[in-house]
Design a protein around this motif. Structure first.
Motif, PDB file in Angstrom:
ATOM      1  N   THR A  22      59.225 131.353  80.704  1.00 59.37           N
ATOM      2  CA  THR A  22      60.544 131.579  81.276  1.00 59.37           C
ATOM      3  C   THR A  22      60.443 132.566  82.436  1.00 59.37           C
ATOM      4  N   ALA A  23      61.530 132.695  83.196  1.00 60.52           N
ATOM      5  CA  ALA A  23      61.554 133.640  84.310  1.00 60.52           C
ATOM      6  C   ALA A  23      61.317 135.065  83.809  1.00 60.52           C
ATOM      7  N   ARG A  24      61.883 135.380  82.641  1.00 61.42           N
ATOM      8  CA  ARG A  24      61.688 136.718  82.073  1.00 61.42           C
ATOM      9  C   ARG A  24      60.223 136.951  81.724  1.00 61.42           C
ATOM     10  N   GLU A  25      59.564 135.934  81.154  1.00 62.17           N
ATOM     11  CA  GLU A  25      58.167 136.090  80.776  1.00 62.17           C
ATOM     12  C   GLU A  25      57.268 136.185  82.008  1.00 62.17           C
ATOM     13  N   HIS A  76      51.773 131.457  74.794  1.00 57.46           N
ATOM     14  CA  HIS A  76      51.535 130.473  75.836  1.00 57.46           C
ATOM     15  C   HIS A  76      50.044 130.205  76.008  1.00 57.46           C
ATOM     16  N   PRO A  77      49.680 129.032  76.545  1.00 54.35           N
ATOM     17  CA  PRO A  77      48.272 128.747  76.832  1.00 54.35           C
ATOM     18  C   PRO A  77      47.714 129.755  77.846  1.00 54.35           C
ATOM     19  N   SER A  78      46.425 130.048  77.701  1.00 52.99           N
ATOM     20  CA  SER A  78      45.807 131.025  78.596  1.00 52.99           C
ATOM     21  C   SER A  78      45.870 130.572  80.046  1.00 52.99           C
ATOM     22  N   SER A  79      45.909 129.248  80.291  1.00 55.73           N
ATOM     23  CA  SER A  79      45.962 128.743  81.660  1.00 55.73           C
ATOM     24  C   SER A  79      47.257 129.151  82.365  1.00 55.73           C
ATOM     25  N   GLN A  80      48.316 129.449  81.590  1.00 57.50           N
ATOM     26  CA  GLN A  80      49.581 129.880  82.178  1.00 57.50           C
ATOM     27  C   GLN A  80      49.642 131.391  82.366  1.00 57.50           C
ATOM     28  N   VAL A  81      48.926 132.124  81.532  1.00 62.35           N
ATOM     29  CA  VAL A  81      49.044 133.583  81.530  1.00 62.35           C
ATOM     30  C   VAL A  81      47.923 134.253  82.329  1.00 62.35           C
ATOM     31  N   ALA A  82      46.664 133.856  82.069  1.00 68.31           N
ATOM     32  CA  ALA A  82      45.509 134.563  82.621  1.00 68.31           C
ATOM     33  C   ALA A  82      45.501 134.666  84.145  1.00 68.31           C
ATOM     34  N   PRO A  83      45.909 133.613  84.910  1.00 68.49           N
ATOM     35  CA  PRO A  83      45.868 133.751  86.368  1.00 68.49           C
ATOM     36  C   PRO A  83      46.691 134.904  86.918  1.00 68.49           C
ATOM     37  N   TRP A  84      47.670 135.388  86.171  1.00 68.62           N
ATOM     38  CA  TRP A  84      48.451 136.530  86.649  1.00 68.62           C
ATOM     39  C   TRP A  84      47.588 137.778  86.811  1.00 68.62           C
ATOM     40  N   SER A  85      46.467 137.852  86.077  1.00 69.38           N
ATOM     41  CA  SER A  85      45.591 139.029  86.186  1.00 69.38           C
ATOM     42  C   SER A  85      44.916 139.114  87.551  1.00 69.38           C
ATOM     43  N   MET A  86      44.901 137.996  88.302  1.00 72.57           N
ATOM     44  CA  MET A  86      44.314 138.019  89.644  1.00 72.57           C
ATOM     45  C   MET A  86      45.145 138.847  90.617  1.00 72.57           C
ATOM     46  N   LEU A  87      46.367 139.212  90.215  1.00 74.74           N
ATOM     47  CA  LEU A  87      47.193 140.086  91.055  1.00 74.74           C
ATOM     48  C   LEU A  87      46.804 141.557  90.902  1.00 74.74           C
ATOM     49  N   VAL A  88      45.975 141.867  89.912  1.00 78.85           N
ATOM     50  CA  VAL A  88      45.605 143.270  89.661  1.00 78.85           C
ATOM     51  C   VAL A  88      44.936 143.905  90.879  1.00 78.85           C
ATOM     52  N   PRO A  89      43.893 143.285  91.474  1.00 83.33           N
ATOM     53  CA  PRO A  89      43.291 143.926  92.646  1.00 83.33           C
ATOM     54  C   PRO A  89      44.230 144.004  93.840  1.00 83.33           C
ATOM     55  N   VAL A  90      45.177 143.057  93.950  1.00 81.20           N
ATOM     56  CA  VAL A  90      46.156 143.121  95.033  1.00 81.20           C
ATOM     57  C   VAL A  90      46.994 144.385  94.871  1.00 81.20           C
ATOM     58  N   ARG A 131      39.840 126.714  81.949  1.00 81.01           N
ATOM     59  CA  ARG A 131      40.937 126.541  81.022  1.00 81.01           C
ATOM     60  C   ARG A 131      41.489 125.127  81.039  1.00 81.01           C
ATOM     61  N   ARG A 132      41.191 124.354  82.082  1.00 79.23           N
ATOM     62  CA  ARG A 132      41.596 122.956  82.052  1.00 79.23           C
ATOM     63  C   ARG A 132      40.703 122.155  81.126  1.00 79.23           C
ATOM     64  N   ARG A 133      39.451 122.605  80.978  1.00 78.45           N
ATOM     65  CA  ARG A 133      38.522 121.924  80.116  1.00 78.45           C
ATOM     66  C   ARG A 133      38.326 122.699  78.853  1.00 78.45           C
ATOM     67  N   ALA A 134      38.877 122.540  77.801  1.00 80.14           N
ATOM     68  CA  ALA A 134      38.512 123.073  76.481  1.00 80.14           C
ATOM     69  C   ALA A 134      38.118 124.527  76.475  1.00 80.14           C
ATOM     70  N   ASP A 135      38.300 125.237  77.580  1.00 80.35           N
ATOM     71  CA  ASP A 135      38.063 126.684  77.652  1.00 80.35           C
ATOM     72  C   ASP A 135      36.720 127.096  77.083  1.00 80.35           C
ATOM     73  N   PRO A 136      35.567 126.571  77.584  1.00 81.81           N
ATOM     74  CA  PRO A 136      34.269 126.952  77.037  1.00 81.81           C
ATOM     75  C   PRO A 136      33.893 128.380  77.318  1.00 81.81           C
ATOM     76  N   ILE A 137      34.371 128.936  78.428  1.00 76.47           N
ATOM     77  CA  ILE A 137      34.090 130.338  78.748  1.00 76.47           C
ATOM     78  C   ILE A 137      35.420 131.008  79.015  1.00 76.47           C
ATOM     79  N   SER A 138      35.843 131.867  78.139  1.00 80.64           N
ATOM     80  CA  SER A 138      37.168 132.442  78.223  1.00 80.64           C
ATOM     81  C   SER A 138      37.234 133.469  79.339  1.00 80.64           C
ATOM     82  N   ALA A 139      38.460 133.822  79.726  1.00 84.24           N
ATOM     83  CA  ALA A 139      38.654 134.814  80.769  1.00 84.24           C
ATOM     84  C   ALA A 139      38.121 136.164  80.295  1.00 84.24           C
TER      85      ALA A 139
END
Length: 301
Positions: A2-5, A237-251, A288-296
């Motif tokens: 959701t927008a809040r999440e 939520h699936p990690s594919s929806q959440v984990a990419p937000w961590s790429m904003l950390v260095p920004v 994360r699109r493929r069975a997540d063999p190597i996690s974030a």
């Protein structure tokens, strides 16, 4: 989500990005090894009181604590004291992602896909640009130390993966019990009792207030609050929806360090940083699109 999440995920990236200038403030008063010991001691106290022990083998708990706690922060904090800008440190520390992929391939025999390899090479190219630029300014050592911190983070990631903790948040906090004694020992060895006594003896003076506020932010905001929100999102939520937000950390790390310390990155550092973040994101999305063999990569409290 959701927008809040999504706003909550963005808030975590902001909390973690601000962690780097907060660390820089803490290191203005506390020597690096002592600062790391204090950081994890302050985390260990509420962990012992409120967090159940993870049901994992002791060797993986120790390995995770040594990698994510001792190695990562011993090198990172020394690098920042040696002249590594806080914003640039937030970028170079992303080297933990390609290191994790490579170590997983070597020690866990996980297959490195073509897209993962491309992402790793892009990130390495970005790190090479940053190292080249810093070498021209005779400031390569802090970059190399930060890379060693990223390697320590990757080693901790491999141990945490092997631990297979049913509730990762418990492992995240319980690993904080491992670093205090080793870091205190390193502080006594390299920084000496006199410097430790001086830092602790003046800890309640007005001059130490920015450092204490920085340390408080690291423990309460970046660690406890940040991880509480992050893990609640990862649980829903699936990690594919959440984990990419961590790429904003260095920004956020670069922008906040620019505002706090007037750190203006050079064009080569901006280019290298974009390559690092882009390479990590490119590789992790495929994972994360493929069975997540190597996690974030696991974030450290």
């Amino acid at each position: 989500m959701t927008a809040r999440e999504k706003l909550l995920a963005l808030s975590v990236a902001v909390l973690w990005g601000l962690n780097f200038p907060a660390t820089a403030y803490a290191l203005q008063h506390y020597p690096p090894m002592l600062a790391a010991a204090l950081r994890f001691t302050l985390l260990a106290i509420p962990t012992l009181l409120f967090v159940p022990r993870p049901q994992i083998k002791l060797r993986w708990l120790i390995g995770t604590g040594i990698g994510l706690g001792v190695l990562q922060f011993a090198f990172l904090y020394v690098a920042m004291v040696a002249g590594m800008p806080a914003g640039l440190a937030s970028v170079v520390l992303q080297s933990s992602a390609p290191f994790t992929v490579l170590l997983a391939g070597i020690f866990l025999h996980e297959r490195l896909s073509r897209q993962q390899l491309i992402g790793v090479l892009i990130a390495v190219a970005g790190l090479s640009v940053i190292a080249w630029h810093r070498a021209q300014a005779a400031a390569l050592l802090p970059v190399l130390l930060t890379l060693c911190g990223g390697l320590g983070w990757a080693i901790g990631n491999i141990c945490s993966r092997q631990a297979k903790a049913p509730k990762p948040i418990q492992l995240t906090f319980w690993m904080s019990l491992i670093p205090p004694l080793p870091m205190l020992g390193l502080s006594l060895l390299f920084e000496g009792p006199h410097r430790i006594g001086q830092a602790l003896g003046t800890a309640l003076t007005p001059a130490a207030l920015p450092a204490n506020l920085g340390m408080l932010y690291i423990v309460v905001c970046a660690s406890i609050l940040g991880y509480g929100i992050w893990n609640s999102l990862m649980a829903r939520h699936p990690s594919s929806q959440v984990a990419p937000w961590s790429m904003l950390v260095p920004v956020v790390g670069v922008l906040s360090s620019w505002l706090a310390f007037d750190e203006v990155p050079a064009w080569a550092e901006l280019l290298g940083g974009c390559l690092v973040v882009g390479g990590v994101l490119y590789a992790s999305l495929r994972l994360r699109r493929r069975a997540d063999p190597i996690s974030a990569p696991v974030r450290t409290p």
